[in-house]
Write a protein that holds these residues in place. Structure first.
Motif, PDB file in Angstrom:
ATOM      1  N   UNK A   1     -24.002  -0.226 -47.536  1.00 16.83           N
ATOM      2  CA  UNK A   1     -24.456  -0.198 -48.917  1.00 16.83           C
ATOM      3  C   UNK A   1     -25.660  -1.128 -48.984  1.00 16.83           C
ATOM      4  N   UNK A   2     -26.724  -0.696 -49.633  1.00 18.37           N
ATOM      5  CA  UNK A   2     -27.897  -1.581 -49.648  1.00 18.37           C
ATOM      6  C   UNK A   2     -28.801  -1.312 -50.844  1.00 18.37           C
TER       7      UNK A   2
ATOM      8  N   UNK B   1     -51.282  -8.220 -44.661  1.00 19.56           N
ATOM      9  CA  UNK B   1     -52.145  -8.747 -45.703  1.00 19.56           C
ATOM     10  C   UNK B   1     -53.528  -8.104 -45.637  1.00 19.56           C
ATOM     11  N   UNK B   2     -54.161  -7.977 -46.811  1.00 21.83           N
ATOM     12  CA  UNK B   2     -55.453  -7.309 -46.891  1.00 21.83           C
ATOM     13  C   UNK B   2     -55.324  -5.864 -47.343  1.00 21.83           C
ATOM     14  N   UNK B   3     -54.084  -5.373 -47.398  1.00 23.72           N
ATOM     15  CA  UNK B   3     -53.818  -4.018 -47.902  1.00 23.72           C
ATOM     16  C   UNK B   3     -52.571  -4.079 -48.769  1.00 23.72           C
ATOM     17  N   UNK B   4     -52.515  -3.258 -49.840  1.00 25.45           N
ATOM     18  CA  UNK B   4     -51.239  -3.196 -50.569  1.00 25.45           C
ATOM     19  C   UNK B   4     -50.138  -2.666 -49.642  1.00 25.45           C
ATOM     20  N   UNK B   5     -48.928  -3.113 -49.901  1.00 20.89           N
ATOM     21  CA  UNK B   5     -47.810  -2.794 -49.004  1.00 20.89           C
ATOM     22  C   UNK B   5     -46.601  -2.327 -49.799  1.00 20.89           C
ATOM     23  N   UNK B   6     -45.994  -1.242 -49.353  1.00 19.29           N
ATOM     24  CA  UNK B   6     -44.693  -0.827 -49.882  1.00 19.29           C
ATOM     25  C   UNK B   6     -43.634  -1.272 -48.887  1.00 19.29           C
ATOM     26  N   UNK B   7     -42.686  -2.080 -49.344  1.00 22.22           N
ATOM     27  CA  UNK B   7     -41.603  -2.558 -48.478  1.00 22.22           C
ATOM     28  C   UNK B   7     -40.282  -2.021 -48.999  1.00 22.22           C
ATOM     29  N   UNK B   8     -39.458  -1.502 -48.106  1.00 23.39           N
ATOM     30  CA  UNK B   8     -38.130  -1.061 -48.511  1.00 23.39           C
ATOM     31  C   UNK B   8     -37.166  -1.240 -47.354  1.00 23.39           C
ATOM     32  N   UNK B   9     -35.905  -1.336 -47.704  1.00 21.59           N
ATOM     33  CA  UNK B   9     -34.865  -1.674 -46.723  1.00 21.59           C
ATOM     34  C   UNK B   9     -33.887  -0.522 -46.570  1.00 21.59           C
TER      35      UNK B   9
ATOM     36  N   UNK C   1     -27.262   8.426 -44.872  1.00 22.01           N
ATOM     37  CA  UNK C   1     -27.152   9.883 -45.053  1.00 22.01           C
ATOM     38  C   UNK C   1     -28.191  10.503 -45.981  1.00 22.01           C
ATOM     39  N   UNK C   2     -28.615   9.818 -47.017  1.00 17.77           N
ATOM     40  CA  UNK C   2     -29.571  10.480 -47.904  1.00 17.77           C
ATOM     41  C   UNK C   2     -30.605   9.595 -48.593  1.00 17.77           C
ATOM     42  N   UNK C   3     -30.234   8.406 -49.027  1.00 19.70           N
ATOM     43  CA  UNK C   3     -31.177   7.591 -49.806  1.00 19.70           C
ATOM     44  C   UNK C   3     -32.399   7.209 -48.961  1.00 19.70           C
ATOM     45  N   UNK C   4     -32.158   6.681 -47.770  1.00 20.06           N
ATOM     46  CA  UNK C   4     -33.284   6.238 -46.923  1.00 20.06           C
ATOM     47  C   UNK C   4     -34.191   7.389 -46.484  1.00 20.06           C
ATOM     48  N   UNK C   5     -33.619   8.477 -45.942  1.00 16.02           N
ATOM     49  CA  UNK C   5     -34.526   9.569 -45.565  1.00 16.02           C
ATOM     50  C   UNK C   5     -35.314  10.114 -46.754  1.00 16.02           C
ATOM     51  N   UNK C   6     -34.694  10.128 -47.938  1.00 15.86           N
ATOM     52  CA  UNK C   6     -35.406  10.591 -49.134  1.00 15.86           C
ATOM     53  C   UNK C   6     -36.579   9.668 -49.433  1.00 15.86           C
ATOM     54  N   UNK C   7     -36.333   8.360 -49.380  1.00 18.70           N
ATOM     55  CA  UNK C   7     -37.406   7.387 -49.650  1.00 18.70           C
ATOM     56  C   UNK C   7     -38.535   7.539 -48.627  1.00 18.70           C
TER      57      UNK C   7
ATOM     58  N   UNK D   1     -40.581  -0.143 -43.468  1.00 18.87           N
ATOM     59  CA  UNK D   1     -39.151   0.142 -43.605  1.00 18.87           C
ATOM     60  C   UNK D   1     -38.399  -0.886 -42.747  1.00 18.87           C
ATOM     61  N   UNK D   2     -37.620  -1.757 -43.397  1.00 22.45           N
ATOM     62  CA  UNK D   2     -36.924  -2.828 -42.673  1.00 22.45           C
ATOM     63  C   UNK D   2     -35.439  -2.502 -42.558  1.00 22.45           C
ATOM     64  N   UNK D   3     -34.905  -2.599 -41.370  1.00 24.97           N
ATOM     65  CA  UNK D   3     -33.490  -2.275 -41.146  1.00 24.97           C
ATOM     66  C   UNK D   3     -32.555  -3.351 -41.696  1.00 24.97           C
ATOM     67  N   UNK D   4     -31.470  -2.888 -42.317  1.00 24.79           N
ATOM     68  CA  UNK D   4     -30.387  -3.805 -42.704  1.00 24.79           C
ATOM     69  C   UNK D   4     -29.224  -3.657 -41.729  1.00 24.79           C
ATOM     70  N   UNK D   5     -29.457  -2.895 -40.651  1.00 23.51           N
ATOM     71  CA  UNK D   5     -28.403  -2.585 -39.670  1.00 23.51           C
ATOM     72  C   UNK D   5     -28.946  -2.820 -38.255  1.00 23.51           C
ATOM     73  N   UNK D   6     -29.347  -4.078 -37.967  1.00 23.61           N
ATOM     74  CA  UNK D   6     -30.044  -4.335 -36.693  1.00 23.61           C
ATOM     75  C   UNK D   6     -29.178  -4.087 -35.455  1.00 23.61           C
ATOM     76  N   UNK D   7     -27.844  -4.096 -35.607  1.00 20.35           N
ATOM     77  CA  UNK D   7     -26.972  -3.835 -34.452  1.00 20.35           C
ATOM     78  C   UNK D   7     -27.188  -2.415 -33.913  1.00 20.35           C
TER      79      UNK D   7
END
Ligand code: NI
Length: 200
Positions: free
Chosen positions: A165-166, A65-73, A79-85, A107-113
């Motif tokens: 898939x996410x 908080x106090x700064x704008x934030x970009x959040x993505x999962x 293989x490609x979408x996340x590294x591109x982002x 960058x929040x993980x959807x694969x915590x295992x």
């Protein structure tokens, strides 16, 4: 470990349509849900979370908080979408220069295992050093996914392997941690940076 090309195209399309839906929803929200003082009520996207950053330290939404934030999962085996982002966000940070210290990206993980803090840290080393990555236990990840209306599903691949898939939306949150709109990275980093500067 790789999702087929067509699946990825479908995912990008689905993400775009979801993003469009969220955008229209946000527009409706912004135009129809203002209080008397003109301040929008709490957004339907986002909220409190308790996660672990790439250095193994606990973090919550208050950190940002106090700064704008970009959040993505996403996930480090993507293989490609996340590294591109991550690359595109890094490019925006590069263009922002010193102003990049006045924004956050998470960058929040959807694969915590598989995504331990150490593997997230290793993964981040290829990108702008000002980005933050977060993981957590299954319950914490499910809670934050739910808060951000994120879809994520394990998809088995060859052997015992799997991919995820996410949702691939990048969420722009304002300084108060309220959802603004999906943030468009499919334009020049200069244009994206100029857009982000409006929220400093
Ligand atoms: Ni991905």
């Amino acid at each position: 470990m790789t999702t087929s090309r067509s699946t990825h195209i479908m995912l990008v399309l689905a993400a775009f349509l979801t993003g469009l839906g969220l955008f229209l929803g946000a527009l409706w929200y912004a135009t129809g849900n203002f209080g008397n003082n003109g301040v929008a009520k709490a957004s339907a996207v986002g909220g409190p979370f308790k996660l672990i950053n790439q250095n193994g330290q606990p973090i919550t939404e208050k950190e940002f908080q106090g700064k704008p934030l970009l959040v993505f999962f996403g996930f480090t085996h993507c293989p490609d979408v996340c590294p591109t982002t991550l690359f595109e966000v890094s490019e925006v940070f590069r263009v922002l220069g010193k102003d990049a210290d006045r924004v956050n990206a998470l960058f929040i993980s959807v694969d915590p295992e598989r995504d331990t803090p150490a593997s997230m840290k290793d993964y981040l080393s290829s990108f702008d050093p000002r980005l933050t990555a977060a993981t957590g236990d299954r319950a914490a990840i499910e809670a934050v996914q739910k808060a951000y209306r994120v879809y994520a599903k394990k998809v088995p691949t060859k052997g015992d392997d799997y991919t995820m898939d996410h949702t691939a939306i990048v969420y722009l949150m304002d300084k108060q941690g309220r959802f603004v709109a999906p943030f468009n990275l499919k334009r020049s980093p200069e244009e994206a940076a100029a857009d982000l500067r409006k929220f400093l």
